[in-house]
Design a protein around this motif. Structure first.
Motif, PDB file in Angstrom:
ATOM      1  N   UNK A 531     -59.312 -81.695  53.202  1.00 12.37           N
ATOM      2  CA  UNK A 531     -59.901 -82.805  52.460  1.00 12.37           C
ATOM      3  C   UNK A 531     -61.089 -83.363  53.246  1.00 12.37           C
ATOM      4  N   UNK A 532     -61.861 -82.483  53.833  1.00 15.25           N
ATOM      5  CA  UNK A 532     -63.003 -82.886  54.642  1.00 15.25           C
ATOM      6  C   UNK A 532     -64.132 -83.377  53.740  1.00 15.25           C
ATOM      7  N   UNK A 533     -65.000 -84.220  54.286  1.00 12.41           N
ATOM      8  CA  UNK A 533     -66.071 -84.813  53.499  1.00 12.41           C
ATOM      9  C   UNK A 533     -67.339 -84.947  54.344  1.00 12.41           C
ATOM     10  N   UNK A 534     -68.431 -85.286  53.659  1.00  9.48           N
ATOM     11  CA  UNK A 534     -69.691 -85.516  54.350  1.00  9.48           C
ATOM     12  C   UNK A 534     -70.554 -84.277  54.460  1.00  9.48           C
ATOM     13  N   UNK A 535     -71.679 -84.455  55.137  1.00 17.25           N
ATOM     14  CA  UNK A 535     -72.643 -83.361  55.298  1.00 17.25           C
ATOM     15  C   UNK A 535     -72.219 -82.419  56.420  1.00 17.25           C
ATOM     16  N   UNK A 536     -72.364 -81.124  56.161  1.00 19.28           N
ATOM     17  CA  UNK A 536     -72.065 -80.102  57.170  1.00 19.28           C
ATOM     18  C   UNK A 536     -73.234 -80.026  58.148  1.00 19.28           C
ATOM     19  N   UNK A 537     -72.932 -80.055  59.410  1.00 18.57           N
ATOM     20  CA  UNK A 537     -73.969 -79.875  60.433  1.00 18.57           C
ATOM     21  C   UNK A 537     -74.430 -78.424  60.414  1.00 18.57           C
ATOM     22  N   UNK A 538     -75.636 -78.183  59.940  1.00 20.56           N
ATOM     23  CA  UNK A 538     -76.141 -76.824  59.763  1.00 20.56           C
ATOM     24  C   UNK A 538     -77.203 -76.535  60.811  1.00 20.56           C
ATOM     25  N   UNK A 539     -76.738 -76.338  62.040  1.00 24.85           N
ATOM     26  CA  UNK A 539     -77.655 -76.048  63.133  1.00 24.85           C
ATOM     27  C   UNK A 539     -76.910 -75.271  64.210  1.00 24.85           C
ATOM     28  N   UNK A 540     -77.670 -74.673  65.125  1.00 31.62           N
ATOM     29  CA  UNK A 540     -77.106 -73.892  66.229  1.00 31.62           C
ATOM     30  C   UNK A 540     -76.122 -72.853  65.698  1.00 31.62           C
ATOM     31  N   UNK A 541     -74.926 -72.825  66.238  1.00 29.06           N
ATOM     32  CA  UNK A 541     -73.963 -71.788  65.871  1.00 29.06           C
ATOM     33  C   UNK A 541     -73.485 -71.927  64.433  1.00 29.06           C
ATOM     34  N   UNK A 542     -73.514 -73.143  63.878  1.00 31.23           N
ATOM     35  CA  UNK A 542     -73.010 -73.360  62.524  1.00 31.23           C
ATOM     36  C   UNK A 542     -73.899 -72.706  61.455  1.00 31.23           C
ATOM     37  N   UNK A 543     -75.104 -72.294  61.827  1.00 28.50           N
ATOM     38  CA  UNK A 543     -75.980 -71.610  60.878  1.00 28.50           C
ATOM     39  C   UNK A 543     -75.400 -70.254  60.493  1.00 28.50           C
TER      40      UNK A 543
END
Length: 636
Positions: A531-543
């Motif tokens: 049930x996670x929410x909010x913006x995904x951090x789309x940088x570094x390894x998460x790309x």
């Protein structure tokens, strides 16, 4: 006056192995000038191309090692015909192709060791009317398409090698029976016939001679049938025996005569019943026992207790039942214990800290219930803990952060088995693990480089302890398929060695900590169906992570998901409203007042205005209430 001779021409030994040297045209031209060269070692480089015929002029060579390079093309017999002093020849792990006639080495009367492993050529040892002049001590022909034109038979010339001590013919699709002359002789110590198509069982000696073999590997063949115990009596000095993957049937063989046996692998057969009592009574030397993937039954430990030297116990998928008894305490040197995939039940016992050397504990896919005992946190050398797919419940112990093996890099050695492959810096094992609901296995990875905590597919509840973020040496963490709630701990940003993180199928809420994008080693991430929410951090390894890593979280937004994050207010105001909740909104407050006013008007005021009967009844009720109150006041 004596002619000038360069100093390098008298060089007798040249070792430039393990240097990442790349070959180039004329690479051997300089080496071929070293006429007095006796030892040439080019092992483990990046040299490519064919062999230069000029090597045939190094007539003083005693040892030639060209293994683990990128040499290619055919191997010409003319190169070796003049190297009459050669004692050791290693061409393994290259890209040589074509047909290699073993008769090419016919003139090398001093040749003692040949290693042609893992090339693309076909080795022909059955050239008619050829009798080898040399007496080999070591012969390695693994994966060489041996005798392809002669029905993949075991080379008969080996029977004339009376000094042979080590022989490997693995992975050559060899057919037929295992010849008795190969097993029963006075010289052979190590024999590997692994990965062929041999059948007919292990033959007895026609002359009733005892074998001198110390290590016998006939795994991954088609031996089938039962294993007669009287045959095993003919191997009195055997200390390594691998009979796995042979479709052997019947009951567990009796090994009471093999008093020197240290390693026994009977896995992946069709053995029934349970191991005999003699296995535990007379095999105190046994240190490595793998009877997994058979069809045994009964309790797990009575058959394997009292083995004082046992360090590696692998009982995966054997059908054992019952609980884990205290008989385990009779295995003081145990380092690896795998009893996953059975029908064991009961609670996890709290005596595991009494095993000071235990580094791998695999209890997955059983029926254990209850909580994880806090005593487990005392196992300082633990590297791999897998309790997945059980019925465990309760909270995750925060004291797991006390385990030293997950907090700092440490070396794990199993020195009893180092002889199996001396080139390894560490003994390497095959480790079955469960990740994301899939059964995987890590093979060929040194145990000191694999640290895993897998508690997936259980019934753990409440929050993930923030103390797990202190496990900075952990490589894999799997808590999926539980009932965990709360936020993802921000302390996970400290897991710098983490390569795989799976928190899917839980009840986690809130944002994904943006600091986790700094985990440079992370290559697998699964946060799906929470049930996670909010913006995904789309940088570094998460790309690098796909949308599948976040599916099933309706309130997540931003790349790589298709739903964009659209805010009508500044992010800071939006975050404040999230903290206040829906009850903190002004719009919601005034909406509630309006609804209450409308409902009050139409349920009370409107009937009084529009209905005379309703007014009469209403006033009568009010008068009766007033009279009742006055009466009570008067009585008081």
């Amino acid at each position: 006056m004596e002619a000038y001779r360069p100093a390098y021409s008298v060089l007798e030994s040249l070792d430039i192995s393990h240097n990442n040297i790349r070959g180039f045209p004329g690479f051997f031209s300089g080496i071929c000038k070293l006429r007095n060269l006796q030892v040439l070692n080019l092992q483990d480089n990046l040299i490519q191309g064919g062999l230069d015929p000029c090597l045939g002029g190094l007539t003083s060579l005693v040892s030639l090692d060209l293994s683990f390079n990128h040499f290619e093309g055919t191997v010409s017999s003319s190169i070796f015909s003049n190297l009459t002093l050669l004692e050791a020849l290693r061409l393994s792990d290259n890209r040589f192709d074509g047909l290699l006639l073993f008769a090419s080495f016919a003139n090398l009367s001093n040749l003692e060791a040949i290693d042609l492993t893992n090339n693309e050529f076909e080795v022909d040892t059955e050239t008619p009317s050829w009798v080898p002049a040399f007496q080999l001590v070591s012969l390695d022909l693994r994966n060489t398409r041996l005798n392809q034109n002669y029905g993949h038979v075991i080379p008969t010339f080996i029977s004339k090698q009376h000094k042979l001590k080590s022989l490997s013919l693995s992975y050559n699709a060899l057919q037929g029976n295992v010849p008795s002359w190969l097993l029963y002789n006075n010289s052979l110590l190590m024999l590997s016939l692994r990965g062929n198509r041999l059948h007919g069982g292990i033959p007895a000696s026609s002359q009733f001679l005892a074998s001198s073999i110390l290590m016998l590997d006939v795994s991954d063949n088609c031996l089938g049938s039962t294993l007669p115990t009287n045959v095993l009596r003919l191997f009195p000095d055997l200390f390594y025996l691998n009979l796995s993957k042979n479709a052997i049937e019947g009951t567990f063989p009796t090994f009471d005569n093999l008093l020197k046996l240290e390693v026994l692998d009977l896995s992946d057969n069709f053995l029934l019943g349970k191991p005999p009592p003699t296995l535990r009574q007379n095999n105190n030397s046994l240190a490595h026992l793998v009877p997994s993937n058979n069809d045994f039954h009964g309790e797990v430990m009575p058959q394997f207790s009292n083995m004082s030297n046992l360090a590696y116990l692998h009982l995966q998928n054997d059908g054992f039942t019952g609980v884990l008894p205290a008989a385990l305490l009779n295995l003081p040197l145990l380092k690896v214990m795998d009893i996953s995939g059975n029908y064991l039940s009961g609670v996890i016992p709290d005596y595991f800290p009494l095993f000071p050397n235990l580094v791998m504990l695999l209890l997955a896919r059983n029926r254990f219930h209850g909580i994880i005992p806090v005593s487990l946190c005392q196992m300082q050398k633990l590297h791999i803990l897998d309790m997945s797919a059980n019925l465990l419940s309760g909270v995750l112990p925060s004291c797991l952060s006390n385990i030293t093996g997950w907090k700092k890099e440490s070396v794990v050695l199993l020195p009893a088995f180092m002889w199996l492959s001396p080139s390894y810096n560490n003994y390497r094992v095959k480790v079955p693990l469960t990740t994301k609901g899939n059964a995987l296995s890590y093979e060929g990875i040194p145990l000191s480089q694999m640290t895993t905590l897998d508690l997936s597919m259980n019934r753990f509840t409440r929050k993930i302890p923030s103390q797990l973020g202190e496990l900075v040496a952990l490589h894999s963490l799997n808590l999926s398929y539980n009932i965990l709630s709360g936020h993802i701990p921000e302390s996970f940003m400290n897991l710098k060695k983490l390569e795989s993180l799976d928190l899917s199928y839980n009840h986690l809420i809130g944002k994904i900590p943006p600091q986790m994008a700094q985990l440079d080693s992370l290559s697998t991430l699964n946060l799906a169906f929470n049930h996670l929410s909010g913006r995904i951090t789309f940088e570094n390894k998460f790309v690098t992570f796909a949308a599948s890593s976040y599916r099933g979280n309706k309130e997540l937004c931003g790349p790589p998901l298709e739903n964009d994050c659209v805010f009508s207010r500044p992010p800071q105001q939006h975050e404040e409203e999230e903290e206040q909740g829906i009850g903190g909104s002004d719009l919601f407050f005034f909406s509630c007042i309006a609804v209450a006013y409308v409902m009050g008007f139409w349920s009370v005021i409107a009937p009084l205005i529009l209905s005379r009967n309703w007014r009469t009844t209403y006033y009568a009720k009010v008068d009766s209430c007033v009279e009742l109150c006055m009466e009570k006041l008067h009585l008081s």
